[in-house]
Design a protein around this motif. Structure first.
Motif, short mmCIF file in Angstrom:
data_model
loop_
_atom_site.label_atom_id
_atom_site.label_comp_id
_atom_site.label_asym_id
_atom_site.label_seq_id
_atom_site.Cartn_x
_atom_site.Cartn_y
_atom_site.Cartn_z
N GLN A 1 117.10 124.36 47.85
CA GLN A 1 115.68 124.64 47.66
C GLN A 1 114.86 123.82 48.64
O GLN A 1 115.31 122.79 49.14
N ARG A 2 113.64 124.31 48.90
CA ARG A 2 112.83 123.73 49.97
C ARG A 2 112.24 122.39 49.56
O ARG A 2 112.16 121.46 50.38
N PHE A 3 111.80 122.28 48.31
CA PHE A 3 111.19 121.05 47.80
C PHE A 3 111.92 120.61 46.54
O PHE A 3 112.74 121.34 46.00
N VAL B 1 111.00 120.06 43.39
CA VAL B 1 110.72 120.77 42.13
C VAL B 1 109.79 121.93 42.44
O VAL B 1 108.74 121.74 43.07
N GLY B 2 110.16 123.12 42.00
CA GLY B 2 109.29 124.27 42.23
C GLY B 2 109.31 124.72 43.68
O GLY B 2 110.19 124.35 44.47
N GLU B 3 108.32 125.51 44.05
CA GLU B 3 108.30 126.15 45.36
C GLU B 3 107.34 125.50 46.34
O GLU B 3 107.23 125.94 47.48
N HIS B 4 106.65 124.44 45.90
CA HIS B 4 105.65 123.82 46.75
C HIS B 4 105.73 122.29 46.58
O HIS B 4 106.45 121.78 45.73
N VAL B 5 104.98 121.58 47.40
CA VAL B 5 104.94 120.12 47.33
C VAL B 5 104.37 119.68 45.99
O VAL B 5 103.33 120.18 45.53
N THR B 6 105.05 118.74 45.35
CA THR B 6 104.58 118.14 44.10
C THR B 6 104.68 116.63 44.22
O THR B 6 105.13 116.08 45.23
N LEU B 7 104.30 115.94 43.15
CA LEU B 7 104.42 114.49 43.13
C LEU B 7 105.85 114.03 43.33
O LEU B 7 106.08 112.93 43.85
N ALA B 8 106.83 114.84 42.96
CA ALA B 8 108.22 114.45 43.18
C ALA B 8 108.48 114.22 44.67
O ALA B 8 109.17 113.26 45.06
N ASP B 9 107.92 115.07 45.52
CA ASP B 9 108.09 114.92 46.96
C ASP B 9 107.28 113.73 47.48
O ASP B 9 107.74 113.00 48.36
N VAL B 10 106.09 113.54 46.93
CA VAL B 10 105.26 112.40 47.32
C VAL B 10 105.97 111.09 47.01
O VAL B 10 105.88 110.11 47.76
N TYR B 11 106.73 111.04 45.91
CA TYR B 11 107.44 109.82 45.52
C TYR B 11 108.66 109.56 46.40
O TYR B 11 109.02 108.41 46.64
N LEU B 12 109.33 110.61 46.86
CA LEU B 12 110.55 110.42 47.63
C LEU B 12 110.26 110.11 49.10
O LEU B 12 110.94 109.27 49.71
N TYR B 13 109.26 110.75 49.67
CA TYR B 13 109.00 110.63 51.11
C TYR B 13 108.89 109.18 51.60
O TYR B 13 109.51 108.84 52.63
N PRO B 14 108.14 108.29 50.93
CA PRO B 14 108.01 106.93 51.48
C PRO B 14 109.34 106.21 51.64
O PRO B 14 109.49 105.38 52.55
N THR C 1 112.65 115.73 55.45
CA THR C 1 111.79 114.64 55.92
C THR C 1 110.94 115.10 57.09
O THR C 1 109.74 114.77 57.19
N GLN C 2 111.53 115.88 57.99
CA GLN C 2 110.78 116.41 59.12
C GLN C 2 109.62 117.29 58.64
O GLN C 2 108.50 117.20 59.18
N GLU C 3 109.89 118.15 57.67
CA GLU C 3 108.81 119.04 57.21
C GLU C 3 107.67 118.24 56.59
O GLU C 3 106.50 118.47 56.89
N LEU C 4 108.01 117.29 55.72
CA LEU C 4 106.96 116.50 55.08
C LEU C 4 106.20 115.68 56.12
O LEU C 4 104.96 115.60 56.07
N PRO D 1 111.54 120.25 65.53
CA PRO D 1 111.52 121.42 64.63
C PRO D 1 112.59 121.31 63.54
O PRO D 1 113.64 120.70 63.73
N HIS D 2 112.28 121.89 62.40
CA HIS D 2 113.21 121.91 61.27
C HIS D 2 113.45 123.36 60.84
O HIS D 2 112.79 124.29 61.35
N ASP D 3 114.37 123.54 59.90
CA ASP D 3 114.69 124.90 59.47
C ASP D 3 114.42 125.11 57.98
O ASP D 3 115.03 125.97 57.34
N ARG D 4 113.49 124.35 57.43
CA ARG D 4 113.26 124.44 55.98
C ARG D 4 112.68 125.79 55.56
O ARG D 4 112.78 126.18 54.39
N ASP D 5 112.09 126.51 56.51
CA ASP D 5 111.55 127.82 56.15
C ASP D 5 112.65 128.84 55.86
O ASP D 5 112.36 129.97 55.47
N ARG D 6 113.91 128.45 56.01
CA ARG D 6 115.01 129.35 55.64
C ARG D 6 115.01 129.67 54.15
O ARG D 6 115.61 130.66 53.72
N PHE D 7 114.33 128.84 53.38
CA PHE D 7 114.24 129.08 51.94
C PHE D 7 113.06 129.96 51.57
O PHE D 7 112.91 130.33 50.40
N GLY D 8 112.22 130.32 52.54
CA GLY D 8 111.00 131.04 52.21
C GLY D 8 109.98 130.11 51.58
O GLY D 8 110.15 128.89 51.54
N GLY D 9 108.91 130.69 51.09
CA GLY D 9 107.88 129.88 50.44
C GLY D 9 107.08 129.09 51.46
O GLY D 9 107.12 129.33 52.66
#
Length: 355
Positions: free
Chosen positions: A223-225, A227-240, A270-273, A317-325
């Motif tokens: 999956q791209r992120f 939790v769910g199909e878009h950026v959430t606090l879970a991604d905000v917590y992991l990125y740093p 990480t590249q996408e974020l 460049p990254h390939d995260r768009d392979r998941f769509g969304g």
């Protein structure tokens, strides 16, 4: 800053075994309805734009998550931002990046003053992030886990047009579950490696860290992120943690099985974020390295800061768009330009091309 007025270096590493983080925080909250029941002895403060200042540091991962959330939600006009410098002594964070080494909104030289203004002789950790009441110069809360949640839920009247919902109600249980595991194994896991006081404690922490990173690599291969199909606090917590891993945690904290650059799914994630407004444009690699390699004297006694590694891969460049969304849901927009005066002070060449 003239280091002659500094006291002893901070001590973080365990003297004899496993590192245990002090998780005692000021659990006060800023909420839209202060009439509701508070939690134990925690005080509820009212949401009032302009009343509070988020005190952070580019170097600190726990503060970084609040800076990202504030920017994604567009709260710059409601909650101002104070930034401490990357290095400090045992009395913690100093506003030595500002003129006269004082935060321009509060006049504070050390963040410790805000804690002492409210709790004289405050005996616990002087941590960022902290929210300070501007007029009284008193700390309100330093509950790092709750601040981004309240930015999302309690300050919604002051979000920018097109702001995301980083904590959707239908995903909160999963976000919390993922965030708990990420915190234990990864966010705090790197510290348990770096500050371990025995070989046994270090090796146990190392195994748990890589159990967590293996799990994330596998999850992000589906999956791209997080939790769910878009950026959430879970991604905000992991990125740093991910963005600090290769320049700091890999070597300084002895987390060196693989670099994030060597793990295909975590690398692309990480590249996408990093390429999204709010993430890469709030990341200062120079201050990050200065903080860890200079402040952690018990881990790096020489205070020498490495020149490398080459981090230009993070802007490739990254390939995260392979998941769509997409990073943001329909109707949600990316934040606009960084507020004047809040730009990263030490941008890398590859950051200058960020949107």
């Amino acid at each position: 800053m003239d280091k002659k007025d500094w006291k002893t270096p901070p001590r973080n590493a365990s003297p004899d075994g496993a590192y245990v983080r002090d998780t005692t925080y000021i659990h006060d909250r800023i909420v839209r309805d202060t009439a509701r029941a508070s939690d134990g002895e925690a005080e509820l403060w009212p949401v009032v734009p302009g009343r509070y200042r988020l005190m952070a540091a580019r170097a600190c991962p726990w503060a970084h998550r609040t800076v990202i959330a504030r920017r994604l939600l567009g709260l710059e006009g409601a909650i101002s931002l104070g930034l401490a410098g990357p290095t400090h002594d045992a009395d913690s964070w100093v506003f030595d990046l500002d003129p006269d080494e004082r935060d321009p909104a509060t006049g504070l030289h050390r963040l410790k003053e805000a804690y002492d203004n409210r709790f004289p002789g405050y005996p616990k950790g002087i941590t960022v992030p902290a929210i300070v009441e501007v007029d009284s110069k008193q700390v309100v809360t330093n509950w790092f886990r709750q601040i981004p949640v309240d930015f999302n839920n309690e300050w919604s009247d002051y979000h920018r047009d097109g702001a995301p919902d980083l904590y959707p109600e239908n995903l909160r249980d999963e976000i919390d579950e993922v965030a708990d595991r990420v915190y234990k194994q990864v966010n705090n896991g790197v510290y348990r490696c770096g500050f371990a006081g025995s070989q046994e404690a270090y090796e146990g922490a190392y195994r748990e860290l890589w159990d967590g990173l293996n799990w994330l690599e596998e999850r992000l291969g589906r999956q791209r992120f997080l939790v769910g199909e878009h950026v959430t606090l879970a991604d905000v917590y992991l990125y740093p943690t991910l963005v600090r891993f290769d320049p700091v945690y890999y070597a300084h904290f002895k987390a060196s099985r693989h670099k994030i650059a060597e793990l295909p799914n975590l690398r692309g994630y990480t590249q996408e974020l990093f390429g999204l407004p709010g993430f890469g444009d709030t990341t200062d690699f120079t201050e990050i390295k200065q903080h860890y390699y200079i402040t952690h004297e018990e881990v790096n006694p020489t205070g020498v800061v490495p020149v490398g590694p080459d981090l230009s891969w993070i802007a490739e460049p990254h390939d995260r768009d392979r998941f769509g969304g997409s990073p943001f849901a329909a109707g949600v927009t990316a934040p606009g330009p960084v507020l004047a005066g809040e730009e990263v002070k030490n941008p890398e060449p590859f950051q200058l091309a960020l949107p």
